[in-house]
Motif scaffolding. Structure first.
Motif, PDB file in Angstrom:
ATOM      1  N   GLY A 157       0.791  -1.212   0.000  1.00 34.34           N
ATOM      2  CA  GLY A 157       0.000   0.000   0.000  1.00 34.34           C
ATOM      3  C   GLY A 157       0.830   1.272   0.000  1.00 34.34           C
ATOM      4  O   GLY A 157       0.283   2.364  -0.092  1.00 34.34           O
ATOM      5  N   TRP A 158       2.163   1.157   0.103  1.00 29.98           N
ATOM      6  CA  TRP A 158       3.025   2.343   0.054  1.00 29.98           C
ATOM      7  C   TRP A 158       3.810   2.304  -1.246  1.00 29.98           C
ATOM      8  O   TRP A 158       4.573   1.377  -1.493  1.00 29.98           O
ATOM      9  CB  TRP A 158       3.986   2.388   1.230  1.00 29.98           C
ATOM     10  CG  TRP A 158       4.845   3.631   1.279  1.00 29.98           C
ATOM     11  CD1 TRP A 158       4.590   4.827   0.672  1.00 29.98           C
ATOM     12  CD2 TRP A 158       6.090   3.778   1.957  1.00 29.98           C
ATOM     13  NE1 TRP A 158       5.602   5.721   0.939  1.00 29.98           N
ATOM     14  CE2 TRP A 158       6.545   5.110   1.730  1.00 29.98           C
ATOM     15  CE3 TRP A 158       6.869   2.949   2.735  1.00 29.98           C
ATOM     16  CZ2 TRP A 158       7.722   5.610   2.244  1.00 29.98           C
ATOM     17  CZ3 TRP A 158       8.053   3.440   3.259  1.00 29.98           C
ATOM     18  CH2 TRP A 158       8.471   4.758   3.016  1.00 29.98           C
ATOM     19  N   LYS A 159       3.611   3.302  -2.058  1.00 27.43           N
ATOM     20  CA  LYS A 159       4.336   3.424  -3.320  1.00 27.43           C
ATOM     21  C   LYS A 159       5.157   4.702  -3.279  1.00 27.43           C
ATOM     22  O   LYS A 159       4.694   5.740  -2.826  1.00 27.43           O
ATOM     23  CB  LYS A 159       3.371   3.498  -4.511  1.00 27.43           C
ATOM     24  CG  LYS A 159       2.459   2.313  -4.651  1.00 27.43           C
ATOM     25  CD  LYS A 159       3.233   1.093  -5.040  1.00 27.43           C
ATOM     26  CE  LYS A 159       2.275  -0.089  -5.212  1.00 27.43           C
ATOM     27  NZ  LYS A 159       2.915  -1.352  -5.115  1.00 27.43           N
ATOM     28  N   ILE A 160       6.380   4.612  -3.755  1.00 30.41           N
ATOM     29  CA  ILE A 160       7.260   5.768  -3.860  1.00 30.41           C
ATOM     30  C   ILE A 160       7.583   5.923  -5.339  1.00 30.41           C
ATOM     31  O   ILE A 160       8.055   4.982  -5.970  1.00 30.41           O
ATOM     32  CB  ILE A 160       8.548   5.574  -3.043  1.00 30.41           C
ATOM     33  CG1 ILE A 160       8.208   5.243  -1.599  1.00 30.41           C
ATOM     34  CG2 ILE A 160       9.415   6.822  -3.124  1.00 30.41           C
ATOM     35  CD1 ILE A 160       9.391   4.820  -0.762  1.00 30.41           C
ATOM     36  N   VAL A 161       7.293   7.103  -5.861  1.00 28.55           N
ATOM     37  CA  VAL A 161       7.486   7.297  -7.295  1.00 28.55           C
ATOM     38  C   VAL A 161       8.384   8.493  -7.570  1.00 28.55           C
ATOM     39  O   VAL A 161       8.484   9.411  -6.775  1.00 28.55           O
ATOM     40  CB  VAL A 161       6.142   7.480  -8.033  1.00 28.55           C
ATOM     41  CG1 VAL A 161       5.261   6.251  -7.880  1.00 28.55           C
ATOM     42  CG2 VAL A 161       5.405   8.714  -7.556  1.00 28.55           C
ATOM     43  N   THR A 162       9.023   8.438  -8.710  1.00 26.46           N
ATOM     44  CA  THR A 162       9.798   9.544  -9.233  1.00 26.46           C
ATOM     45  C   THR A 162       9.684   9.475 -10.740  1.00 26.46           C
ATOM     46  O   THR A 162       9.084   8.549 -11.289  1.00 26.46           O
ATOM     47  CB  THR A 162      11.260   9.505  -8.754  1.00 26.46           C
ATOM     48  OG1 THR A 162      11.882  10.733  -9.093  1.00 26.46           O
ATOM     49  CG2 THR A 162      12.023   8.338  -9.338  1.00 26.46           C
ATOM     50  N   GLY A 163      10.214  10.430 -11.405  1.00 28.21           N
ATOM     51  CA  GLY A 163      10.149  10.439 -12.865  1.00 28.21           C
ATOM     52  C   GLY A 163      10.813  11.692 -13.384  1.00 28.21           C
ATOM     53  O   GLY A 163      11.463  12.430 -12.645  1.00 28.21           O
TER      54      GLY A 163
END
Length: 85
Positions: free
Chosen positions: A33-39
Motif C-alpha cells: 500500500g506504500w508506493k514511492i514514485v519519481t520520474g
C-alpha cells in the motif's frame, strides 16, 4: 494496504534515483500500500498539478491528500503551514 494507501512522490529525480529511493524506503520497513514514485521533472510537475492543483508549493513541502472514495472528497493538508491562532 487494504484500507489506506500512501504515495510518496520525489520531486528531484536527479538525486532520488530508483536505487536510492529503494534503499531509503527500506529503513521504514514499507508495507503493501506504500508506493514511492519519481520520474522526469515534467512528469512529476504534471502529477502534482493533477493531485493538488499546483505544480509546486515549495521545494520539498510535505503534502497529505486524503481521498474518501465513497464520498468522492479530497482533502489536502500542507505539512509546513503555520498553525492557526
Amino acid at each position: 494496504g487494504k484500507d489506506i494507501a500512501l504515495l510518496s512522490i520525489s520531486k528531484d529525480p536527479r538525486i532520488d534515483t530508483p536505487e536510492k529511493i529503494k534503499r531509503w524506503s527500506h529503513s521504514f520497513e514499507p508495507q503493501n500500500g506504500w508506493k514511492i514514485v519519481t520520474g522526469e521533472p515534467l512528469e512529476i510537475e504534471n502529477l502534482l498539478q493533477l493531485l493538488i492543483g499546483s505544480k509546486t508549493k515549495g521545494e520539498h513541502s510535505p503534502v497529505i491528500i486524503i481521498i474518501r472514495e465513497s464520498k468522492n472528497v479530497w482533502e489536502i493538508f500542507y505539512g509546513l503551514e503555520a498553525a492557526e491562532s
